[in-house]
Design a protein around this motif. Sequence first.
Motif, PDB file in Angstrom:
ATOM      1  N   LEU A 263       2.631  -1.347   1.727  1.00 25.03           N
ATOM      2  CA  LEU A 263       2.982  -0.494   0.273  1.00 25.03           C
ATOM      3  C   LEU A 263       2.293   0.445  -0.363  1.00 25.03           C
ATOM      4  N   ARG A 264       1.242   1.000   0.886  1.00 24.50           N
ATOM      5  CA  ARG A 264       0.943   1.910   0.896  1.00 24.50           C
ATOM      6  C   ARG A 264       1.999   2.600   1.001  1.00 24.50           C
ATOM      7  N   TYR A 265       2.685   2.658   1.718  1.00 25.51           N
ATOM      8  CA  TYR A 265       3.456   3.260   2.405  1.00 25.51           C
ATOM      9  C   TYR A 265       4.296   3.698   1.387  1.00 25.51           C
ATOM     10  N   ARG A 266       4.803   3.155   1.134  1.00 29.06           N
ATOM     11  CA  ARG A 266       6.345   2.976  -0.241  1.00 29.06           C
ATOM     12  C   ARG A 266       4.887   3.339  -1.784  1.00 29.06           C
ATOM     13  N   ALA A 267       4.086   3.201  -1.796  1.00 32.45           N
ATOM     14  CA  ALA A 267       3.809   4.632  -3.097  1.00 32.45           C
ATOM     15  C   ALA A 267       3.406   5.868  -2.879  1.00 32.45           C
ATOM     16  N   ARG A 268       2.926   5.841  -1.116  1.00 31.27           N
ATOM     17  CA  ARG A 268       2.871   7.448  -1.192  1.00 31.27           C
ATOM     18  C   ARG A 268       3.913   7.936  -1.180  1.00 31.27           C
ATOM     19  N   THR A 269       5.698   7.444  -0.648  1.00 34.80           N
ATOM     20  CA  THR A 269       6.390   8.263  -0.423  1.00 34.80           C
ATOM     21  C   THR A 269       7.398   7.680  -1.919  1.00 34.80           C
ATOM     22  N   LYS A 270       6.597   6.286  -2.621  1.00 31.21           N
ATOM     23  CA  LYS A 270       7.262   6.420  -4.015  1.00 31.21           C
ATOM     24  C   LYS A 270       9.543   5.450  -3.489  1.00 31.21           C
ATOM     25  N   ARG A 272      11.085   2.563  -2.508  1.00 33.45           N
ATOM     26  CA  ARG A 272      11.495   1.216  -4.301  1.00 33.45           C
ATOM     27  C   ARG A 272      12.152   0.679  -3.419  1.00 33.45           C
ATOM     28  N   SER A 273      12.509   0.836  -2.627  1.00 37.69           N
ATOM     29  CA  SER A 273      13.514  -0.840  -2.198  1.00 37.69           C
ATOM     30  C   SER A 273      12.333  -1.891  -0.523  1.00 37.69           C
ATOM     31  N   SER A 274      12.621  -2.975  -0.646  1.00 39.12           N
ATOM     32  CA  SER A 274      11.999  -3.538  -0.454  1.00 39.12           C
ATOM     33  C   SER A 274      12.033  -3.794   1.013  1.00 39.12           C
ATOM     34  N   ALA A 275      12.649  -3.592   2.004  1.00 45.45           N
ATOM     35  CA  ALA A 275      13.368  -2.775   3.493  1.00 45.45           C
ATOM     36  C   ALA A 275      12.354  -2.216   3.370  1.00 45.45           C
ATOM     37  N   HIS A 276      12.127  -1.377   3.177  1.00 42.21           N
ATOM     38  CA  HIS A 276      12.294   0.264   4.114  1.00 42.21           C
ATOM     39  C   HIS A 276      10.403   0.368   3.554  1.00 42.21           C
ATOM     40  N   PRO A 277       9.468   1.104   4.722  1.00 42.72           N
ATOM     41  CA  PRO A 277       9.948   0.871   5.761  1.00 42.72           C
ATOM     42  C   PRO A 277      10.106  -0.127   6.870  1.00 42.72           C
ATOM     43  N   PHE A 278       9.577  -1.534   6.344  1.00 50.56           N
ATOM     44  CA  PHE A 278       9.842  -2.377   7.259  1.00 50.56           C
ATOM     45  C   PHE A 278       9.321  -3.468   5.619  1.00 50.56           C
ATOM     46  N   PRO A 279      10.231  -4.430   6.121  1.00 47.41           N
ATOM     47  CA  PRO A 279      10.445  -5.593   4.620  1.00 47.41           C
ATOM     48  C   PRO A 279       8.468  -6.491   5.407  1.00 47.41           C
ATOM     49  N   GLY A 365      12.613   7.584  12.657  1.00 45.97           N
ATOM     50  CA  GLY A 365      12.187   6.640  12.941  1.00 45.97           C
ATOM     51  C   GLY A 365      10.371   7.092  12.980  1.00 45.97           C
ATOM     52  N   SER A 366      10.325   8.589  13.003  1.00 50.77           N
ATOM     53  CA  SER A 366       9.076   9.254  12.983  1.00 50.77           C
ATOM     54  C   SER A 366       8.515   9.290  11.269  1.00 50.77           C
ATOM     55  N   ARG A 367       9.283   8.723  10.363  1.00 52.66           N
ATOM     56  CA  ARG A 367       8.387   8.593   9.171  1.00 52.66           C
ATOM     57  C   ARG A 367       8.015   7.494   8.870  1.00 52.66           C
TER      58      ARG A 367
END
Length: 523
Positions: A263-270, A272-279, A365-367
Motif C-alpha cells: 500500500l505504501r508503494y502504491r501511494a508513493r508511486t500513485k 491504482r492497480s490492485s495487481a501492482h506491484p503485487f496483489p 523488476g527492480s521497481r
Amino acid sequence: MRMPRSLRIPHRHGEALVVPPLDEWRSVIEGTQRAAAGWSVPIAGVPLTERRRQARAEALAAATSACQRLGIPYREPPGVPGAIVMTGHQPQLFHPGVWAKHFAADRYAKASGAVAIDLVVDSDRVGRLVLRTPCRRDPSAGREIVLHSGGREECYACAPPPSAEQLERFAAAVEACASEIADPDVGSRTQRFIVVLKEAARHTSSLAEAMVVARRAFEAPAGTEYLELFLTEQCASETFLAFAAQVIADARRFADIFNEEVLRYRARTKTRSSAHPFPELAAEGGAVETPFWVIAGARRARTWYEPASGRLAIEGAGAAEAGSDPAEIASRLEAEGLRIVPKAATLTMFQRLFVADLFIHGVGGSRYEAVTDAVIERWLGISPPAYAVVSVTMLPPTVAGAAEEERAAWLRRRLREAEHNPDRLLPEARFDDEGKRKTAAALAAEKRALLDRFADPDSDRKALSAALQDVNERLRAALLPLIESMEAELAELGSRRPEAAARADREVSFPFFDPCEVAALMR
C-alpha cells in the motif's frame, strides 16, 4: 547501496543500462558477503547464514544436474564458490532487454571467477507463449506468433514441449515474417532458431526445458557457460522448504508487513492497480493467504494457513496438517510431497537472501524490490542485500525505422525554429535566383541588428519586438518552399508511423537478433 528510483529503460538502439557498472560489482558482492556472515536470524530453527551455505550448495547441485541432463554447456562450479551472480525469468521468447541480463551474468563470471546462474521461473503460468515480431501481420493477430496457449494456471513445468503440429504452424508463420525483412541475416537467424527449437522439443519433457535448451543452443555463438536452475527443482530442496515453513508459521505477521508495504508503494508511486506491484495477501476468518502456490496436477493453487489449527488449505485440493512450529511445518511439507513454489515477492527474497551474492534485475523488476527490501528489513530485522539492474534496447533489424523516427524529430524541431527563428534555416535553403537569396540574407542581418539593440537600456523594446516579428514573418515567407517541403516530408513519415512503430518496437523477441551483438553490449 540503494537503487535509484529514477531508472529509465534505454531508448536508442544498442544503448545499455548497467547499474551499478560491471566494474563495481565486486565491491557490492563483497559487501553482501560480509553482511551475510552475520545473519543469525533463525530460519526453521537454523541461523540464516547456515541455511544460506546449504542453499548455495543445493542450487549449484541442482543447476549442474539440469545442465548435464539437458546437454547445456556450463562452467564447472568450484566446491565452494567465491561468488554467485544470479538472474532469472520465465522461459519465454523475451526481448533482448531481458536477454542482456544473462550475458551480463556470464561476462562477470568469466572475468571474475564467480558462478553465474539463470533461474528458470518454470512455476509461472504460461498463458500465451508468443514470438513478438517486427512484421506487418494481420491486424487481428497483432505482431505476435503464438507457440503455445496454456490452460488456466498451467505452469511451464507442467506443460508439455511443443507438438510437431504446433512447431510446423509456428515455423511457417516465422518464415513468412522473416521473408518481409530486407536483412538476409534475419532469415538465417530465425531459421536457425526453428531448427534448435524442434530439436529441443524432441529431447525434453516440459515446455520450460524445451525453451531453455533452444535458447541456449541459439546463443551458442556467444559462448555462454552459465548454469540453468529450474525453480520447481530448487523448491524441492531442504532449505527452500525451511524458508517456506518460516513464512507460513509467521503468516499473519508476514502478511501484515507485506500488505502495508504494498500500500505504501502504491501511494508513493500513485499506482491504482490492485495487481501492482503485487496483489495483497488476503485474510478470511482465521486463515491467512500465504505468498506461495502449490502445484497440484497441472495447475497452480493458492494456499491459506490457519494459525489456530495449524492447517494449510490448498485451493480446490483440500487441506494438509502442517503444525505450528517452523521446523515441524518444514517436515510436514516434505513428508506430504507438496510442490510448493513462491509467488513473485518471496521468489526474489529467497534468491537474494539464501543463494545470490548479487541478483540481476531488469528495470521493471527492480521497481518492485522496494517492497521486498522493506519486508526483509521489517520481517527479519536485517538490511536487504543490494542488487543490480541490467537492460538494453535493440531495435528490429529491418528498414531503418529508428532513423525515420530521428528524422521526424529533427523535422519537428526545424519547423518550430521556422516559427520563431526562421533565420536558422537559411543554411539549408535553396533559392531559384540570386536576388531571393540576397533578400533573405539581408533580412537575417536586419534581425541580428535588431537583437543587438535589445542590449541598449534606452531602447524601445515594444517597437523592437514589433520589428522583430515583422522580420520573422518576411523571413518565413522567403523560406516558404523549404518549410512546405519539410511539412510534406513530416506528413509522409507520419503516414508510415504504424509501420515505423513496428520497426521501433524494443519488445521484439530475441530470435530476430544476433546473440554476439547483444553480449558485446555488456562491458
